[in-house]
Design an enzyme around this catalytic site. Structure first.
Site, short mmCIF file in Angstrom:
data_model
loop_
_atom_site.label_atom_id
_atom_site.label_comp_id
_atom_site.label_asym_id
_atom_site.label_seq_id
_atom_site.Cartn_x
_atom_site.Cartn_y
_atom_site.Cartn_z
N LEU A 77 -27.61 22.55 -26.33
CA LEU A 77 -26.70 23.25 -27.24
C LEU A 77 -25.29 22.65 -27.28
O LEU A 77 -24.49 23.03 -28.13
CB LEU A 77 -26.64 24.74 -26.90
CG LEU A 77 -27.93 25.52 -27.20
CD1 LEU A 77 -27.80 26.97 -26.80
CD2 LEU A 77 -28.32 25.40 -28.67
N ASN A 108 -26.86 20.02 -19.27
CA ASN A 108 -26.06 18.78 -19.33
C ASN A 108 -24.95 18.87 -20.38
O ASN A 108 -24.87 18.08 -21.31
CB ASN A 108 -26.96 17.56 -19.58
CG ASN A 108 -27.74 17.66 -20.88
OD1 ASN A 108 -27.97 18.74 -21.39
ND2 ASN A 108 -28.12 16.52 -21.42
N ASP A 165 -31.80 17.85 -16.16
CA ASP A 165 -32.34 17.15 -17.32
C ASP A 165 -31.36 16.15 -17.92
O ASP A 165 -30.16 16.38 -17.99
CB ASP A 165 -32.77 18.13 -18.41
CG ASP A 165 -33.45 17.40 -19.57
OD1 ASP A 165 -34.38 16.64 -19.31
OD2 ASP A 165 -33.03 17.57 -20.72
N ASN A 292 -35.33 9.83 -25.23
CA ASN A 292 -35.68 9.65 -23.84
C ASN A 292 -36.42 10.89 -23.33
O ASN A 292 -35.85 11.96 -23.36
CB ASN A 292 -34.40 9.42 -23.02
CG ASN A 292 -34.69 9.01 -21.58
OD1 ASN A 292 -35.83 8.78 -21.21
ND2 ASN A 292 -33.65 8.94 -20.78
N ASP A 319 -36.86 19.77 -27.11
CA ASP A 319 -35.85 18.83 -26.61
C ASP A 319 -34.82 18.53 -27.71
O ASP A 319 -34.36 17.40 -27.87
CB ASP A 319 -36.49 17.54 -26.09
CG ASP A 319 -35.52 16.70 -25.26
OD1 ASP A 319 -34.39 17.17 -24.99
OD2 ASP A 319 -35.90 15.57 -24.89
N PHE A 337 -29.50 8.58 -26.66
CA PHE A 337 -30.88 9.07 -26.79
C PHE A 337 -30.87 10.49 -27.38
O PHE A 337 -29.98 11.27 -27.11
CB PHE A 337 -31.54 9.15 -25.41
CG PHE A 337 -31.80 7.81 -24.78
CD1 PHE A 337 -32.88 7.04 -25.18
CD2 PHE A 337 -30.98 7.33 -23.75
CE1 PHE A 337 -33.15 5.82 -24.57
CE2 PHE A 337 -31.24 6.11 -23.14
CZ PHE A 337 -32.32 5.34 -23.55
N GLY A 338 -31.89 10.81 -28.16
CA GLY A 338 -32.08 12.21 -28.55
C GLY A 338 -32.15 12.44 -30.04
O GLY A 338 -31.58 11.69 -30.83
ZN LIG Z 1 -34.96 15.19 -20.60
#
Ligand SMILES: [Zn+2]
Length: 461
Positions: A77, A108, A165, A292, A319, A337-338
């Site tokens: 978020l 994170n 994470d 990732n 994710d 990443f993401g």
């Molecule tokens: Zn992860």
């Protein structure tokens, strides 16, 4: 008083195909909702047509599936710290648009959710969000992997699981202590399985495609070794290990064996790992495909789908990882990443699992609701008399095209832009409140008068 109170109360949902995997229900039925937003009755469709428990709106769900609101165990978020990319409120709104009524957010952030104050901060922000938000606390202090964070105080404040994470807990000793500790509170330890010295500075799956493209690879074994280590620790400590975002065929087999042996392990898979493969990167080096764990091969995709269908993988989790446009707009090598996923999850899963014949609607809904809630011991994901009315209305055959404008999330970094998806979320209901709707104006609300009455009654609260 929460933000939900400003949304219209629903009194009855009539004429839909009600699918509740928890009770095995799959038939036409009406759902009645009381003034407190709880399910008061589930009855045969058309029976007692005039009865309404509260003065809330009547939703006509003819031709639609009525299911428990979806549960997502893995969402980023970005609040606190990167409110330009997403906030608790905006992410929860995107979730509602995707049919999710309960989401769990990863720690994170900046600062990390690693103490009681930050857990409370997120829960406080969640009061202004349309749906339910459960924080996941960090396993180690500031996610630095050096010493344990205050797990007990975070459980007391409302954290439902623990994870570093973005990275695994590198130290087996520290992870072992976290697992021993987690047993006292019956909370899962969620691992992002990866061996940093194997994945190093890889940017995509290590294989034929990465070799051809000359990009540094992340080998499947990097995930699998870490998963095997974590399972060994879960076996020894008896702790509940939840493996985040499985991405390889090998990981599915590792989980299959561990479960057969009785290890307390659950696992999730993302919609994107159920459909996208690494060769997409070769087409245009688009950083939207950078994620990732990375997109793998067709063989991995097939194994993940089968693992989910077999129940080896417990559930689907998005994710959802929002990133600012300028960050995803550069070189593949440098991009973060993401990808966002809350709003496209349903349509992507329909393509990957229903259109391929692997699952039917009840099966898919189970993976998005009860099976997810069960993995984190959340009281959600079912349609039960007396429970809060957290529901989603799905138009199963309707289609929509994914465009940046169509996404509610603050970030638009979706690899599915331009895709035509089947399965449209028409309404999302939390605590009996219509927090998201996509009906042609007025078509499914019974009367404007009823609606006005409901708004008046809400205003009194
Ligand atoms: Zn992860």
């Amino acid at each position: 008083m929460t933000a939900r109170d400003q949304f219209a109360l629903v009194g009855r949902i009539s004429g839909g195909r009600v699918i509740d995997p928890g009770s095995g229900l799959d038939s036409p039925a009406d759902i009645l909702i009381d003034e407190r937003g709880r399910i008061s009755r589930i009855g045969r469709s058309g029976s007692g047509a005039s009865s309404v428990e509260s003065d809330g709106d009547v939703l006509d769900a003819t031709g639609m599936i009525v299911a428990p609101g979806f549960v997502d165990l893995h969402v980023h978020l970005r609040e606190p710290g990167r409110e330009d990319e997403e906030t608790v409120a905006s992410g929860s709104a995107a979730a509602a648009r995707g049919g999710f009524t309960t989401i769990c957010c990863m720690p994170n952030t900046e600062p990390a959710i690693a103490d009681q104050e930050t857990v409370r901060f997120v829960l406080d922000r969640a009061l202004a969000a349309p749906g339910r938000v459960h924080p996941i606390g960090a396993i180690t202090r500031d996610r630095e992997g050096k010493s344990l964070a205050g797990i007990a105080e975070m459980v007391a404040a409302g954290a439902v699981a623990f994870s570093d994470d973005g990275a695994p807990v590198g130290s087996a000793g520290l992870l072992r202590r976290a697992m021993q500790y987690s047993r006292m509170f019956n909370v899962p330890i969620v691992e992002h399985c990866d061996m940093p010295d194997l994945s190093a500075d890889g940017v995509m799956n290590e294989g034929l495609v990465s070799t051809k493209l000359g990009l540094r690879g992340i080998p499947p074994v990097s995930e699998e070794i870490c998963l095997a280590r974590d399972i060994a620790l879960a076996r020894e400590t008896g702790a509940h290990l939840h493996a985040a975002h499985l991405s390889t065929a090998g990981s599915v087999e590792i989980i299959r064996r561990a479960k057969a042996e009785g290890v307390n392990v659950t696992a999730e898979v993302t919609p994107h790992h159920l459909i996208l493969t690494d060769d997409l990167i070769a087409r245009d080096f688009d950083p939207l495909y950078k994620v990732n764990p990375p997109l793998r091969t067709r063989r991995d995709v097939d194994a993940l789908r089968q693992g989910l269908a077999d129940g080896v993988i417990d559930c689907i989790a998005t994710d959802h990882a929002p990133h600012a446009e300028q960050e995803k707009d550069g070189e593949f090598d440098l991009a973060p990443f993401g990808m966002v996923g809350l709003e496209t999850a349903l349509g992507v899963c329909v393509k990957a699992l229903i259109e391929t014949g692997l699952l039917d609607w009840p099966g898919l809904i189970d993976c998005l609701t009860r099976r997810a809630a069960r993995a984190f011991h959340l009281a959600a994901g079912t349609i039960t008399v007396g429970s809060p009315a957290d529901l989603v209305l799905i138009d199963p055959d309707a289609q929509w095209r994914v465009t940046p404008e169509s996404l509610i999330s603050k970030s638009k970094n979706s690899p599915f832009l331009g895709w035509e998806l089947t399965g449209v979320v028409r309404a999302t209901i939390v605590d009996g409140r219509l927090v998201y709707q996509d009906f042609a104006a007025g078509s499914s609300l019974s009367t404007a008068a009823r609606r006005e009455r409901s708004v008046t009654s809400t205003a009194k609260r």
